[in-house]
Design a protein around this motif. Structure first.
Motif, mmCIF file in Angstrom:
data_model
loop_
_atom_site.group_PDB
_atom_site.id
_atom_site.type_symbol
_atom_site.label_atom_id
_atom_site.label_comp_id
_atom_site.label_asym_id
_atom_site.label_seq_id
_atom_site.Cartn_x
_atom_site.Cartn_y
_atom_site.Cartn_z
ATOM 1 N N MET A 1 0.858 -1.191 0.000
ATOM 2 C CA MET A 1 0.000 0.000 0.000
ATOM 3 C C MET A 1 0.890 1.235 0.000
ATOM 4 N N ALA A 2 0.592 2.213 -0.842
ATOM 5 C CA ALA A 2 1.372 3.440 -0.892
ATOM 6 C C ALA A 2 1.228 4.193 0.417
ATOM 7 N N PHE A 3 2.295 4.884 0.802
ATOM 8 C CA PHE A 3 2.322 5.579 2.087
ATOM 9 C C PHE A 3 1.208 6.622 2.182
ATOM 10 N N ARG A 4 1.059 7.454 1.168
ATOM 11 C CA ARG A 4 0.057 8.511 1.233
ATOM 12 C C ARG A 4 -1.353 7.926 1.252
ATOM 13 N N THR A 5 -1.574 6.834 0.483
ATOM 14 C CA THR A 5 -2.879 6.187 0.491
ATOM 15 C C THR A 5 -3.194 5.640 1.875
ATOM 16 N N PHE A 6 -2.177 5.065 2.520
ATOM 17 C CA PHE A 6 -2.365 4.519 3.868
ATOM 18 C C PHE A 6 -2.766 5.613 4.844
ATOM 19 N N LEU A 7 -2.057 6.740 4.804
ATOM 20 C CA LEU A 7 -2.377 7.823 5.728
ATOM 21 C C LEU A 7 -3.743 8.433 5.439
ATOM 22 N N SER A 8 -4.080 8.520 4.141
ATOM 23 C CA SER A 8 -5.388 9.064 3.791
ATOM 24 C C SER A 8 -6.504 8.190 4.331
ATOM 25 N N SER A 9 -6.245 6.885 4.359
ATOM 26 C CA SER A 9 -7.271 5.979 4.876
ATOM 27 C C SER A 9 -7.508 6.201 6.366
ATOM 28 N N LEU A 10 -6.509 6.748 7.065
ATOM 29 C CA LEU A 10 -6.667 7.060 8.478
ATOM 30 C C LEU A 10 -7.248 8.452 8.691
ATOM 31 N N GLY A 11 -7.317 9.219 7.608
ATOM 32 C CA GLY A 11 -7.842 10.565 7.723
ATOM 33 C C GLY A 11 -6.922 11.499 8.467
ATOM 34 N N VAL A 12 -5.611 11.346 8.325
ATOM 35 C CA VAL A 12 -4.655 12.175 9.052
ATOM 36 C C VAL A 12 -3.664 12.801 8.086
ATOM 37 N N ASN A 13 -3.014 13.868 8.531
ATOM 38 C CA ASN A 13 -1.906 14.426 7.778
ATOM 39 C C ASN A 13 -0.682 13.554 7.995
ATOM 40 N N ALA A 14 0.193 13.528 7.001
ATOM 41 C CA ALA A 14 1.352 12.649 7.071
ATOM 42 C C ALA A 14 2.409 13.170 8.034
ATOM 43 N N PRO A 15 3.055 12.278 8.777
ATOM 44 C CA PRO A 15 4.281 12.680 9.468
ATOM 45 C C PRO A 15 5.339 13.071 8.439
ATOM 46 N N GLU A 16 6.290 13.869 8.849
ATOM 47 C CA GLU A 16 7.348 14.310 7.960
ATOM 48 C C GLU A 16 8.703 13.895 8.523
ATOM 49 N N VAL A 17 9.604 13.487 7.638
ATOM 50 C CA VAL A 17 10.953 13.130 8.063
ATOM 51 C C VAL A 17 11.950 13.873 7.183
ATOM 52 N N THR A 18 12.971 14.434 7.821
ATOM 53 C CA THR A 18 14.001 15.184 7.114
ATOM 54 C C THR A 18 15.362 14.809 7.678
ATOM 55 N N ALA A 19 16.321 14.576 6.787
ATOM 56 C CA ALA A 19 17.702 14.341 7.213
ATOM 57 C C ALA A 19 18.513 15.609 6.968
ATOM 58 N N VAL A 20 19.058 16.179 8.026
ATOM 59 C CA VAL A 20 19.887 17.375 7.920
ATOM 60 C C VAL A 20 21.343 16.935 7.977
ATOM 61 N N LEU A 21 22.042 17.051 6.863
ATOM 62 C CA LEU A 21 23.411 16.558 6.765
ATOM 63 C C LEU A 21 24.393 17.554 7.368
ATOM 64 N N GLU A 22 25.392 17.014 8.062
ATOM 65 C CA GLU A 22 26.465 17.867 8.583
ATOM 66 C C GLU A 22 27.245 18.473 7.424
ATOM 67 N N SER A 23 27.397 17.702 6.333
ATOM 68 C CA SER A 23 28.054 18.178 5.122
ATOM 69 C C SER A 23 27.520 17.393 3.944
ATOM 70 N N ASP A 24 27.428 18.045 2.789
ATOM 71 C CA ASP A 24 27.000 17.336 1.582
ATOM 72 C C ASP A 24 28.198 16.923 0.725
ATOM 73 N N GLU A 25 29.372 16.917 1.350
ATOM 74 C CA GLU A 25 30.593 16.461 0.683
ATOM 75 C C GLU A 25 31.284 15.428 1.565
ATOM 76 N N ILE A 26 31.595 14.271 0.987
ATOM 77 C CA ILE A 26 32.238 13.199 1.733
ATOM 78 C C ILE A 26 33.339 12.583 0.872
ATOM 79 N N ARG A 27 34.114 11.690 1.490
ATOM 80 C CA ARG A 27 35.106 10.888 0.779
ATOM 81 C C ARG A 27 34.935 9.426 1.197
ATOM 82 N N PRO A 28 35.317 8.494 0.331
ATOM 83 C CA PRO A 28 35.339 7.087 0.756
ATOM 84 C C PRO A 28 36.194 6.926 2.005
ATOM 85 N N GLY A 29 35.724 6.100 2.924
ATOM 86 C CA GLY A 29 36.442 5.887 4.168
ATOM 87 C C GLY A 29 36.109 6.889 5.246
#
Length: 246
Positions: free
Chosen positions: A1-29
């Protein structure tokens, strides 16, 4: 079941998740650090899992050269189940160890044609999945990668593009990842191989050294200690003239 369809079936607004990166630049290792912020919707819910993934574009998984809908997971970390009250906010810190064989997107400080990487955050509730947060990042070359890129340029090779592939590369005796990256360079004119002749190169990196595979040849191990541009240029020139001009 799609996430938004599932939440709509409950009649609620969706929770939100956000990842805030310390940096958008990395190196292997290195280490990818992030704060994961979850905001509750219109009803109490049970968050089954949050997964934060380091992903890369895999050539065979996409229908065109530019599409990027089905990335490969290089590394991930999961946040286990918890209850989230309506309107509440929670924050989780995490750190993902970046594998040494992670495909790179930048060399010599420049973005390469072809490869892409991102951090994808997935929220799961009652087997419904939301892939709502997707942040592209730069994976910079290791110093040893850059030395060889510089050596190619010094000898007159021209970089074409890079692609990430699935499986085991021929000659990859030390490969531990299910992905490998092929880098394509056009031979310079003085090698007399024709204007479209290319040299395919694969690097398999480790904490103290890397293996270099050129076309069907290799692996050739190089320790990071003592590796210099002059050494890379001399080895690469001799290697190519021996293998492709005799």
């Amino acid at each position: 079941m799609a996430f938004r369809t599932f939440l709509s079936s409950l009649g609620v607004n969706a929770p939100e998740v956000t990842a805030v990166l310390e940096s958008d630049e990395i190196r292997p290792g290195g280490t990818l650090r992030a704060r994961v912020i979850v905001k509750g919707g219109g009803a109490d819910v049970r968050i089954e899992r949050i997964s934060v993934q380091l992903v890369t574009r895999v050539e065979a998984a996409e229908p065109t050269e530019k599409s990027w809908d089905n990335p490969g997971v290089v590394a991930y970390q999961a946040i286990s189940a918890f209850d989230l009250a309506a309107g509440a906010e929670r924050e989780h810190g995490l750190a993902i160890e970046v594998p040494w064989e992670t495909p790179i997107t930048h060399a010599l400080g420049r973005r390469m044609r072809g490869p892409r990487a991102a951090v994808r955050t997935i929220l799961e509730i009652d087997n419904a999945v939301d892939r709502g947060d997707f942040d592209e990042i730069a994976v910079h070359a290791l110093p040893a990668h850059d030395l060889f890129f510089d050596a190619y340029e010094t000898l007159g090779f021209r970089f074409d593009e890079a692609a990430v592939k699935t499986g085991r590369v021929t000659g990859g005796r030390n490969q531990t990842s299910k992905f490998w990256q092929e880098l394509e360079f056009f031979f310079p004119a003085d090698y007399r191989l024709g204007p479209l002749a290319q040299l395919e190169t694969v690097f398999i990196a480790r904490p103290d050294s890397l293996d270099l595979i050129t076309g069907p040849h290799g692996p050739y191990p190089f320790d990071y200690a003592g590796l210099t541009l002059d050494r890379c240029v001399a080895w690469l020139d001799d290697h190519c003239r021996t293998r492709w001009q005799n």
